[in-house]
Write a protein that holds these residues in place. Structure first.
Motif, PDB file in Angstrom:
ATOM      1  N   LYS A  14       0.471   4.323   8.189  1.00 18.91           N
ATOM      2  CA  LYS A  14      -0.631   3.400   7.987  1.00 18.91           C
ATOM      3  C   LYS A  14      -0.768   2.488   9.204  1.00 18.91           C
ATOM      4  N   ASP A  47       0.799  -1.227   0.000  1.00 22.82           N
ATOM      5  CA  ASP A  47       0.000   0.000   0.000  1.00 22.82           C
ATOM      6  C   ASP A  47       0.831   1.276   0.000  1.00 22.82           C
ATOM      7  N   HIS A  48       2.070   1.221   0.481  1.00 28.37           N
ATOM      8  CA  HIS A  48       2.929   2.408   0.448  1.00 28.37           C
ATOM      9  C   HIS A  48       3.477   2.618  -0.960  1.00 28.37           C
ATOM     10  N   THR A 101      -5.253   5.551   7.548  1.00 26.82           N
ATOM     11  CA  THR A 101      -4.072   6.203   6.983  1.00 26.82           C
ATOM     12  C   THR A 101      -4.008   7.632   7.486  1.00 26.82           C
ATOM     13  N   TRP A 142      -2.371  -1.042  10.376  1.00 24.86           N
ATOM     14  CA  TRP A 142      -2.809  -2.315   9.802  1.00 24.86           C
ATOM     15  C   TRP A 142      -3.433  -3.175  10.885  1.00 24.86           C
ATOM     16  N   GLU A 159      -4.714  -5.705   6.608  1.00 29.21           N
ATOM     17  CA  GLU A 159      -5.202  -4.666   5.712  1.00 29.21           C
ATOM     18  C   GLU A 159      -5.137  -3.328   6.434  1.00 29.21           C
TER      19      GLU A 159
END
Length: 417
Positions: free
Chosen positions: A317, A292-293, A332, A319, A328
């Protein structure tokens, strides 16, 4: 938290004051607030840029801290409850003339005349000696010494009582990282990990890394090292012969591994390849790749069942593990600048505080889970290393070689000098 099937949870940060928050204040703006040094709580005058938020409840359960965010019942990025500490004004920058000792504006200066702003913490002392980036800070158990390491190729030992440097050791290369585990000090340098036992004075050199060693972590007598070539090397300590024996090599990252952290039966590795890999500690197999980054993932932090990560993509983030067992993103947090390092501490009231080092030479402090702004620390160069200490103390090491010692104070209205 609201959960809707398998969908991701959506979180929003609470920011800004409502009209109801300010209706009881007079129309006059606080002169001391304009100068950046108001320490009155409550202040009878306006703080027009004040951010109002709330704190999180803290209960004691059998002697253990229990916070709502740790058991998944609170909402990330939202204020909750009713806090009683003074909110923090976001300052722009430290006055360069004040740093040089010759600002003529005094309280009328529009810039900050302090190395920090915020409530409940203060600077205890500053340790001078390193000439380049401080890359590691360690406090071995059973020792009254503080260890600091730098890319100036030295390891410095400080007396915790006097604050004086008692020894300086040339380690034979730029130090990429340093940790302590029990009496052991581990130092990562190019192509090697050096180990010292502070109780027995035993010294070992662990060969095998290719390039600089950027990250180290220990779990169940296994030492893991993240290296410049993207691999993670593991050594097992043999108590019979007092040596570290090669145990495994974990491959998969395409660029350097810069951060390692251990969670329940998991090893998390952050890399310059913009990913985080999740490894099973029993079989040392990769279970998941987090993508995701969008830039280098600089630091990862485990806080109970949550994993936090920060990146040069200007985000933090959070998770969480889903019912399927996969991680997931559940929240953020966005910053204006890239992020370099994360550390979790507790303030004097036991509230969880996230310390985030940014590339604009500041360290941001946020109360979790609301991400309520608790303050900011300023430095000449960006902070690369943050270390928790005993009794509410924490340490920071920056790019100029300065090591600073900070303390959470009992009185949250104390003036920060």
């Amino acid at each position: 938290m609201d959960v809707d099937g398998g969908n991701k949870r959506v979180f929003h940060r609470l920011a800004g004051a409502t009209a109801a928050d300010t209706r009881h204040h007079p129309k006059k703006v606080c002169y001391h607030w304009q100068a950046g040094n108001c320490n009155r709580h409550p202040c009878p005058f306006l703080h027009s840029a004040t951010v109002y938020g709330s704190t999180m409840s803290c209960n004691n359960n059998n002697g253990r801290r229990s916070h709502t965010f740790m058991n998944g019942t609170s909402t990330w990025g939202h204020g909750s409850g009713g806090g009683n500490h003074r909110a923090v004004r976001k300052a722009d920058k430290v006055c360069n003339y004040w740093v040089q000792g010759n600002c003529g504006y005094g309280e009328r200066c529009k810039f900050i005349h302090s190395w920090s702003c915020g409530d409940g913490f203060s600077l205890l002392t500053q340790l001078e000696g390193h000439t380049k980036v401080v890359s590691g800070i360690a406090l071995p158990s059973g020792s009254d010494k503080l260890y600091t390491a730098s890319i100036d190729e030295t390891l410095r030992i400080w007396d915790c009582q006097s604050g004086q440097c008692t020894a300086e050791i040339n380690v034979g290369g730029e130090v990429g990282c340093m940790i302590n585990e029990g009496p052991w000090i581990f130092v990562g340098i190019p192509n090697c990990v050096r180990a010292w036992n502070t109780q027995t004075c035993m010294e070992l050199s662990l060969q095998g890394p290719v390039g600089q060693v950027y990250a180290l972590v220990v779990n169940n007598d296994i030492l893991f090292a993240g290296t410049q070539d993207g691999s993670i090397l593991a050594w097992k300590f043999n108590v019979v012969v007092n040596v570290f024996e090669p145990a495994a090599s974990l491959t998969g990252h395409s660029r350097g591994v810069v951060s390692l952290v251990v969670g329940p039966n998991r090893l998390y590795s952050a890399s310059m390849d913009n990913t985080i890999r999740v490894w099973n500690l029993e079989h040392l197999q990769c279970l998941q790749i987090l993508t995701d980054h969008t830039s280098i993932v600089m630091s990862v932090l485990c806080w109970d069942q949550f994993l936090l990560s920060c990146s040069l993509d200007k985000t933090i983030k959070v998770w969480v593990t889903t019912e399927s067992g996969k991680l997931e993103v559940t929240y953020t947090h966005k910053e204006e600048h890239g992020l370099v390092a994360l550390c979790g501490v507790h303030d004097s009231q036991g509230k969880p505080i996230l310390l985030c080092s940014c590339t604009d030479n500041t360290l941001r402090l946020y109360e979790l889970p609301s991400f309520l702004d608790r303050g900011k620390i300023f430095t000449k160069q960006e902070i690369r290393t943050i270390k928790m200490g005993p009794g509410g103390i924490f340490f920071t090491g920056d790019g100029s070689g300065q090591v600073r010692v900070w303390n959470w104070t009992i009185d949250p209205t104390i003036s920060i000098q």
